[in-house]
Design an enzyme around this catalytic site. Structure first.
Site, PDB file in Angstrom:
ATOM      1  N   LYS A 197      41.918  43.900  45.699  1.00  0.00           N
ATOM      2  CA  LYS A 197      42.997  43.221  44.955  1.00  0.00           C
ATOM      3  C   LYS A 197      43.860  44.262  44.235  1.00  0.00           C
ATOM      4  O   LYS A 197      45.088  44.182  44.254  1.00  0.00           O
ATOM      5  CB  LYS A 197      42.387  42.225  43.944  1.00  0.00           C
ATOM      6  CG  LYS A 197      41.793  41.002  44.633  1.00  0.00           C
ATOM      7  CD  LYS A 197      40.958  40.134  43.700  1.00  0.00           C
ATOM      8  CE  LYS A 197      40.295  39.023  44.514  1.00  0.00           C
ATOM      9  NZ  LYS A 197      39.313  38.235  43.760  1.00  0.00           N
TER      10      LYS A 197
ATOM     11  N   GLN B  50      36.477  37.636  38.076  1.00  0.00           N
ATOM     12  CA  GLN B  50      35.807  37.700  39.379  1.00  0.00           C
ATOM     13  C   GLN B  50      34.459  36.979  39.301  1.00  0.00           C
ATOM     14  O   GLN B  50      33.658  37.242  38.411  1.00  0.00           O
ATOM     15  CB  GLN B  50      35.612  39.172  39.785  1.00  0.00           C
ATOM     16  CG  GLN B  50      35.036  39.363  41.169  1.00  0.00           C
ATOM     17  CD  GLN B  50      35.984  38.896  42.275  1.00  0.00           C
ATOM     18  OE1 GLN B  50      37.186  39.107  42.228  1.00  0.00           O
ATOM     19  NE2 GLN B  50      35.423  38.237  43.281  1.00  0.00           N
TER      20      GLN B  50
ATOM     21  N   ASP C 298      44.117  32.026  39.838  1.00  0.00           N
ATOM     22  CA  ASP C 298      43.140  31.451  40.771  1.00  0.00           C
ATOM     23  C   ASP C 298      43.347  29.941  40.924  1.00  0.00           C
ATOM     24  O   ASP C 298      42.800  29.333  41.848  1.00  0.00           O
ATOM     25  CB  ASP C 298      41.706  31.703  40.258  1.00  0.00           C
ATOM     26  CG  ASP C 298      41.020  32.845  40.990  1.00  0.00           C
ATOM     27  OD1 ASP C 298      41.463  33.196  42.104  1.00  0.00           O
ATOM     28  OD2 ASP C 298      40.024  33.383  40.449  1.00  0.00           O
TER      29      ASP C 298
END
Ligand code: NAD
Length: 287
Positions: free
Chosen positions: A54, A98, A123
């Site tokens: 990422k 994460q 997200d």
């Protein structure tokens, strides 16, 4: 006749090009570079690889990014304090925690994710964003299902009026996929581990999206000839061998189009994270 292979790289590159141009436009318009903060708690090796990917992708498209590494024994309060700081940070437009979190925090996962400012929730897991998606007001949408939709759009595959069948009802893939397809006028059926005679349902699908996490689970007999098959599954069956939830070799002989694993929708997920961060920056600049 062999199916059209929907290569993730082709579509991911197109999305990244658009994102790059959007970043240049944002800089010109507002003098702002979109920024993403990724928090990783603990030492999970797979998570470290995802986070490094990422971070690299942000650099590729000209986006600012920060990786915040917290020790495995961090407390929930320390993590919430870090999120609170990032919620206020002007140079950060997207925040991602994460997953999975270390065991001692997993029961608090919802509380932690809900603490992220919904306008920075790249997200798309915050209840505000989930609720907006369910009433057709797409705000920040989970990256993987959004990537599947973008891929279909870029590939010129119509969704409206199709019978779409999804296998899997997770909050990350199956449920948001349901809402995205429904609001694009598909007739949508969601199957899961309690569905009886799964093959009789999947055989009716013009568009089949599979997100269950079981290697090569979907076989050729389960597919309507000519159907579009999107395989979200990522299963490691040997140290260097990944396969999807769909038996690619069999199913490509029956389907009209199919995504491979690896090299399919997985590549779109990171591209959509970049897309969501730029979108989040625009949302915040309009406030
Ligand atoms: P999950 O474990 O949260 O959910 C699995 C779903 O599959 C459940 O709803 C369950 O009811 C259903 N299911 C399980 N066995 C079934 C069966 N025999 N018949 C019908 N339904 C069944 O999984 P998830 O987080 O949605 O992930 C699914 C897969 O997608 C995994 O392989 C995961 O690695 C992959 N994934 C990929 C990406 C990506 O970037 N490409 C992102 C997220 C998840």
């Amino acid at each position: 006749m062999t199916a059209r292979i929907l290569e993730g790289k082709v579509f991911a590159n197109q999305i990244k090009e658009t994102v790059k141009n959007d970043i240049v436009a944002l800089k010109e318009e507002f003098g702002v570079t979109p920024g993403l903060a990724v928090i990783i708690v603990g030492e999970n090796p797979a998570s470290r690889v995802y986070v490094a990917n990422k971070h690299r992708s942000c650099g590729d498209v000209g986006m600012y990014s920060e990786v915040i590494e917290m020790p495995a024994d961090s407390t929930k309060e320390q993590l919430l304090n870090k999120i609170a700081e990032l919620n206020q940070a002007e140079n950060i437009h997207g925040i991602l925690v994460q997953l999975p979190l270390p065991k001692h925090m997993s029961a608090d996962e919802a509380e932690i994710l809900n603490f992220i400012d919904p306008d920075k929730d790249v997200d798309g897991f915050h209840p505000v964003n989930v609720g907006k998606l369910s009433i057709g007001q797409e705000h920040l949408v989970p990256c993987t299902p959004l990537g599947c939709i973008k891929m279909l759009e870029l590939a010129g595959i119509d969704i409206a009026g199709k019978h779409a069948v999804i296998i899997g009802r997770s909050n990350i893939v199956g449920k948001p996929m349901f809402n995205l397809l429904l609001s694009r006028n598909a007739t949508v059926t969601v199957c899961h581990s309690w569905t009886k005679d799964l093959a009789s349902v999947t055989k009716e699908a013009d568009l089949l999206v599979v997100a269950i996490g079981k290697p090569n689970f979907v076989t050729a007999e389960m597919i309507k000839p000519g159907a579009v098959v999107i395989d979200v599954g990522i299963n490691r069956i040997a140290p260097k061998k990944l396969v999807g939830d769909v038996d690619f070799e069999q199913v490509k002989e029956v389907a009209g189009a199919i995504t491979p694993v690896p090299g399919g929708v997985g590549l779109l997920t990171i591209a959509m994270l970049m897309h969501n961060t730029v979108k989040a920056a625009r949302i915040q600049l309009k406030k």
